[in-house]
Design a protein around this motif. Structure first.
Motif, PDB file in Angstrom:
ATOM      1  N   ALA A 141       0.848  -1.185   0.000  1.00  0.00           N
ATOM      2  CA  ALA A 141       0.000   0.000   0.000  1.00  0.00           C
ATOM      3  C   ALA A 141       0.888   1.242   0.000  1.00  0.00           C
ATOM      4  O   ALA A 141       1.796   1.365   0.831  1.00  0.00           O
ATOM      5  CB  ALA A 141      -0.910   0.001   1.222  1.00  0.00           C
ATOM      6  N   THR A 142       0.663   2.161  -0.951  1.00  0.00           N
ATOM      7  CA  THR A 142       1.469   3.372  -1.091  1.00  0.00           C
ATOM      8  C   THR A 142       0.548   4.583  -1.192  1.00  0.00           C
ATOM      9  O   THR A 142      -0.670   4.437  -1.404  1.00  0.00           O
ATOM     10  CB  THR A 142       2.350   3.299  -2.344  1.00  0.00           C
ATOM     11  N   PRO A 143       1.092   5.799  -1.064  1.00  0.00           N
ATOM     12  CA  PRO A 143       0.247   6.996  -1.233  1.00  0.00           C
ATOM     13  C   PRO A 143      -0.411   7.081  -2.603  1.00  0.00           C
ATOM     14  O   PRO A 143      -1.488   7.675  -2.738  1.00  0.00           O
ATOM     15  CB  PRO A 143       1.254   8.140  -1.027  1.00  0.00           C
ATOM     16  N   ALA A 144       0.199   6.489  -3.625  1.00  0.00           N
ATOM     17  CA  ALA A 144      -0.367   6.525  -4.979  1.00  0.00           C
ATOM     18  C   ALA A 144      -1.428   5.465  -5.189  1.00  0.00           C
ATOM     19  O   ALA A 144      -2.151   5.503  -6.192  1.00  0.00           O
ATOM     20  CB  ALA A 144       0.744   6.356  -6.010  1.00  0.00           C
ATOM     21  N   GLN A 166      16.251 -10.386  -4.025  1.00  0.00           N
ATOM     22  CA  GLN A 166      16.750  -9.073  -4.438  1.00  0.00           C
ATOM     23  C   GLN A 166      15.629  -8.230  -5.052  1.00  0.00           C
ATOM     24  O   GLN A 166      15.478  -7.042  -4.751  1.00  0.00           O
ATOM     25  CB  GLN A 166      17.888  -9.241  -5.445  1.00  0.00           C
ATOM     26  N   VAL A 167      14.840  -8.844  -5.922  1.00  0.00           N
ATOM     27  CA  VAL A 167      13.755  -8.117  -6.596  1.00  0.00           C
ATOM     28  C   VAL A 167      12.707  -7.663  -5.591  1.00  0.00           C
ATOM     29  O   VAL A 167      12.271  -6.503  -5.600  1.00  0.00           O
ATOM     30  CB  VAL A 167      13.111  -8.999  -7.685  1.00  0.00           C
ATOM     31  N   LEU A 168      12.302  -8.561  -4.725  1.00  0.00           N
ATOM     32  CA  LEU A 168      11.279  -8.214  -3.746  1.00  0.00           C
ATOM     33  C   LEU A 168      11.760  -7.142  -2.778  1.00  0.00           C
ATOM     34  O   LEU A 168      10.999  -6.245  -2.396  1.00  0.00           O
ATOM     35  CB  LEU A 168      10.852  -9.465  -2.980  1.00  0.00           C
ATOM     36  N   SER A 169      13.015  -7.228  -2.379  1.00  0.00           N
ATOM     37  CA  SER A 169      13.571  -6.213  -1.482  1.00  0.00           C
ATOM     38  C   SER A 169      13.575  -4.835  -2.141  1.00  0.00           C
ATOM     39  O   SER A 169      13.178  -3.836  -1.526  1.00  0.00           O
ATOM     40  CB  SER A 169      14.993  -6.611  -1.063  1.00  0.00           C
ATOM     41  N   ALA A 170      14.002  -4.776  -3.398  1.00  0.00           N
ATOM     42  CA  ALA A 170      14.033  -3.497  -4.115  1.00  0.00           C
ATOM     43  C   ALA A 170      12.625  -2.940  -4.296  1.00  0.00           C
ATOM     44  O   ALA A 170      12.394  -1.734  -4.128  1.00  0.00           O
ATOM     45  CB  ALA A 170      14.710  -3.678  -5.467  1.00  0.00           C
ATOM     46  N   PHE A 171      11.677  -3.802  -4.633  1.00  0.00           N
ATOM     47  CA  PHE A 171      10.304  -3.338  -4.834  1.00  0.00           C
ATOM     48  C   PHE A 171       9.711  -2.797  -3.538  1.00  0.00           C
ATOM     49  O   PHE A 171       9.119  -1.707  -3.509  1.00  0.00           O
ATOM     50  CB  PHE A 171       9.450  -4.486  -5.377  1.00  0.00           C
ATOM     51  N   ARG A 172       9.839  -3.557  -2.446  1.00  0.00           N
ATOM     52  CA  ARG A 172       9.250  -3.120  -1.181  1.00  0.00           C
ATOM     53  C   ARG A 172       9.897  -1.832  -0.670  1.00  0.00           C
ATOM     54  O   ARG A 172       9.232  -0.987  -0.072  1.00  0.00           O
ATOM     55  CB  ARG A 172       9.390  -4.228  -0.146  1.00  0.00           C
ATOM     56  N   GLU A 173      11.193  -1.701  -0.907  1.00  0.00           N
ATOM     57  CA  GLU A 173      11.903  -0.523  -0.420  1.00  0.00           C
ATOM     58  C   GLU A 173      11.521   0.736  -1.189  1.00  0.00           C
ATOM     59  O   GLU A 173      11.416   1.820  -0.616  1.00  0.00           O
ATOM     60  CB  GLU A 173      13.410  -0.757  -0.520  1.00  0.00           C
ATOM     61  N   ARG A 174      11.287   0.605  -2.514  1.00  0.00           N
ATOM     62  CA  ARG A 174      11.077   1.788  -3.345  1.00  0.00           C
ATOM     63  C   ARG A 174       9.632   1.987  -3.790  1.00  0.00           C
ATOM     64  O   ARG A 174       9.322   2.972  -4.450  1.00  0.00           O
ATOM     65  CB  ARG A 174      11.967   1.703  -4.587  1.00  0.00           C
ATOM     66  N   ALA A 175       8.738   1.065  -3.454  1.00  0.00           N
ATOM     67  CA  ALA A 175       7.358   1.162  -3.937  1.00  0.00           C
ATOM     68  C   ALA A 175       6.670   2.442  -3.490  1.00  0.00           C
ATOM     69  O   ALA A 175       5.878   3.023  -4.241  1.00  0.00           O
ATOM     70  CB  ALA A 175       6.554  -0.051  -3.465  1.00  0.00           C
ATOM     71  N   SER A 176       6.947   2.893  -2.288  1.00  0.00           N
ATOM     72  CA  SER A 176       6.293   4.102  -1.779  1.00  0.00           C
ATOM     73  C   SER A 176       6.986   5.380  -2.216  1.00  0.00           C
ATOM     74  O   SER A 176       6.416   6.469  -2.093  1.00  0.00           O
ATOM     75  CB  SER A 176       6.225   4.059  -0.240  1.00  0.00           C
ATOM     76  N   ASP A 177       8.212   5.303  -2.716  1.00  0.00           N
ATOM     77  CA  ASP A 177       8.984   6.496  -3.087  1.00  0.00           C
ATOM     78  C   ASP A 177       8.783   6.892  -4.542  1.00  0.00           C
ATOM     79  O   ASP A 177       8.749   8.089  -4.859  1.00  0.00           O
ATOM     80  CB  ASP A 177      10.483   6.251  -2.848  1.00  0.00           C
ATOM     81  N   ALA A 178       8.668   5.901  -5.434  1.00  0.00           N
ATOM     82  CA  ALA A 178       8.599   6.201  -6.860  1.00  0.00           C
ATOM     83  C   ALA A 178       7.279   6.893  -7.198  1.00  0.00           C
ATOM     84  O   ALA A 178       6.209   6.445  -6.776  1.00  0.00           O
ATOM     85  CB  ALA A 178       8.740   4.918  -7.676  1.00  0.00           C
ATOM     86  N   PRO A 179       7.324   7.980  -7.967  1.00  0.00           N
ATOM     87  CA  PRO A 179       6.089   8.706  -8.286  1.00  0.00           C
ATOM     88  C   PRO A 179       5.177   7.984  -9.262  1.00  0.00           C
ATOM     89  O   PRO A 179       3.977   8.241  -9.291  1.00  0.00           O
ATOM     90  CB  PRO A 179       6.606  10.018  -8.888  1.00  0.00           C
ATOM     91  N   ASP A 180       5.719   7.077 -10.074  1.00  0.00           N
ATOM     92  CA  ASP A 180       4.909   6.361 -11.050  1.00  0.00           C
ATOM     93  C   ASP A 180       5.525   4.993 -11.318  1.00  0.00           C
ATOM     94  O   ASP A 180       6.639   4.686 -10.878  1.00  0.00           O
ATOM     95  CB  ASP A 180       4.769   7.165 -12.353  1.00  0.00           C
ATOM     96  N   LEU A 181       4.803   4.169 -12.074  1.00  0.00           N
ATOM     97  CA  LEU A 181       5.272   2.805 -12.319  1.00  0.00           C
ATOM     98  C   LEU A 181       6.526   2.736 -13.185  1.00  0.00           C
ATOM     99  O   LEU A 181       7.410   1.917 -12.911  1.00  0.00           O
ATOM    100  CB  LEU A 181       4.150   1.969 -12.955  1.00  0.00           C
ATOM    101  N   PRO A 182       6.655   3.547 -14.262  1.00  0.00           N
ATOM    102  CA  PRO A 182       7.906   3.477 -15.027  1.00  0.00           C
ATOM    103  C   PRO A 182       9.140   3.775 -14.178  1.00  0.00           C
ATOM    104  O   PRO A 182      10.176   3.131 -14.340  1.00  0.00           O
ATOM    105  CB  PRO A 182       7.698   4.538 -16.116  1.00  0.00           C
ATOM    106  N   THR A 183       9.011   4.745 -13.264  1.00  0.00           N
ATOM    107  CA  THR A 183      10.143   5.041 -12.382  1.00  0.00           C
ATOM    108  C   THR A 183      10.442   3.860 -11.470  1.00  0.00           C
ATOM    109  O   THR A 183      11.603   3.465 -11.287  1.00  0.00           O
ATOM    110  CB  THR A 183       9.856   6.289 -11.539  1.00  0.00           C
ATOM    111  N   LEU A 184       9.390   3.286 -10.902  1.00  0.00           N
ATOM    112  CA  LEU A 184       9.577   2.132 -10.026  1.00  0.00           C
ATOM    113  C   LEU A 184      10.172   0.960 -10.795  1.00  0.00           C
ATOM    114  O   LEU A 184      11.071   0.266 -10.292  1.00  0.00           O
ATOM    115  CB  LEU A 184       8.240   1.736  -9.406  1.00  0.00           C
ATOM    116  N   MET A 185       9.696   0.738 -12.025  1.00  0.00           N
ATOM    117  CA  MET A 185      10.244  -0.340 -12.836  1.00  0.00           C
ATOM    118  C   MET A 185      11.729  -0.123 -13.099  1.00  0.00           C
ATOM    119  O   MET A 185      12.531  -1.067 -13.046  1.00  0.00           O
ATOM    120  CB  MET A 185       9.489  -0.442 -14.161  1.00  0.00           C
ATOM    121  N   GLY A 186      12.118   1.129 -13.360  1.00  0.00           N
ATOM    122  CA  GLY A 186      13.533   1.428 -13.595  1.00  0.00           C
ATOM    123  C   GLY A 186      14.383   1.160 -12.366  1.00  0.00           C
ATOM    124  O   GLY A 186      15.510   0.657 -12.481  1.00  0.00           O
TER     125      GLY A 186
END
Length: 333
Positions: A141-144, A166-186
């Protein structure tokens, strides 16, 4: 063999019985029970010696003593073997429990509701001795809005589990910070590239974001398109040209849709659509998946039914792991 020994008067065949019996017991029982088998074998050997008149002075007595010594040594060896087996089984049990705890820590439990979404997940490992492999999922759950990741690591074994972590750690750590999905995917893409040990190590992934008002964004990195259930009909979501999997670079675009209350989205890994009938070698069809999604029941019940169907289609065992995430839009009032 004991009956033959009694009726023929021969002494040698008894070794085939009394030595083998405790050794066989050692494969299934503990040291105490094995010791009882060993003592019983020794008693039987001694009694058969009386029956065969083997205790008269001479060569017969010497042969009988040798037989009894062999039986006693065989019983002792069986007890030691039973003890060693128990130690190895206990050690394996401890290692298995540690491995299970580590694997459960990688795929964290997902609540039944996350924001406006009712969520059901299922993981079916192709390996009978593993809880997870190279497939993965996570819901945050994120602000977006609610962000969901489903992915499939190329390869199997411990390397695949390591990359999943590694993938799950990166996703959970950055999911709330990235403003949109392309940024999070990057961000996740760069994490995979850093963790990869070769150019052939990559991860296909699908990112999804669902807002409180039902607006959905979907971004794919070489991953199968999700199924959409809306208005009682199921279809595959039209996705743009496929983008490279995570770890290989490239840009990402998103596809949007709007969900109405009770609409559902099925995210999955290719172990579902590439499951084969062992006789016809036919793939598990999209039509069957779509039909299952339209059946009544809760999201969990639908996933359970889908799991049973694909396992039955595969002849009772899978050749690849399957990760399933079913999301139902139910806004909170």
């Amino acid at each position: 063999m004991t009956l033959a020994d009694l009726t023929t008067g021969r002494g040698n065949p008894v070794l085939g019985l009394v030595v083998v019996a405790p050794l066989l017991a050692a494969t299934t029982h503990g040291p105490r029970v094995t010791a009882l088998f060993g003592m019983a074998a020794f008693v039987v050997a001694a009694l058969l010696g009386i029956w065969n008149h083997a205790y008269a002075p001479g060569d017969a007595l010497t042969a009988q003593v040798v037989r009894l010594v062999v039986v006693a040594l065989g019983g002792a060896a069986a007890v030691l073997a039973a003890q060693d087996r128990l130690v190895r089984e206990e050690r394996l049990s401890r290692v298995t429990k540690v491995a299970e705890a580590a694997q459960r820590a990688i795929l964290l439990p997902v609540p039944d509701r996350v924001g406006p979404a009712l969520v059901a997940v299922h993981y079916e490992s192709a390996a009978s001795d593993a809880l997870i492999g190279g497939d993965l999922y996570a819901v945050v759950a994120t602000p977006a809005g609610v962000r969901v990741l489903v992915g499939d690591v190329r390869g199997k074994g411990l390397d695949a589990v390591r990359m999943s972590a590694q993938v799950l750690s990166a996703f959970r750590e950055r999911a709330s910070d990235a403003p949109d999905l392309p940024t999070l995917m990057g961000l996740v893409d760069r994490a995979v590239a850093r963790a990869a040990t070769s150019d052939e190590e990559f991860v296909t992934a699908l990112l999804l974001q669902i807002a409180d008002d039902g607006r959905v964004q979907v971004a794919s990195a070489g991953h199968p398109a999700p199924f959409v259930l809306s208005g009682g009909r199921t279809r595959l979501l039209d996705m743009p040209a496929p983008h490279p999997p995570l770890g290989l670079g490239g840009t990402t675009t998103t596809v949007g849709l709007t969900m109405a209350p009770s609409d559902r989205l099925l995210l999955y890994t290719d172990g579902l659509t590439e499951a084969r009938d062992p006789r016809s070698r036919a793939f598990f069809s999209a039509r069957t998946i779509a039909g299952t999604l339209t059946t009544g029941g809760t999201a969990t019940e639908v996933l359970d039914l889908l799991r049973d169907e694909v396992v039955d289609w595969s002849g009772g065992s899978l050749s690849d792991d399957i990760a399933l995430v079913l999301i139902e839009y139910q806004p909170q009032t």
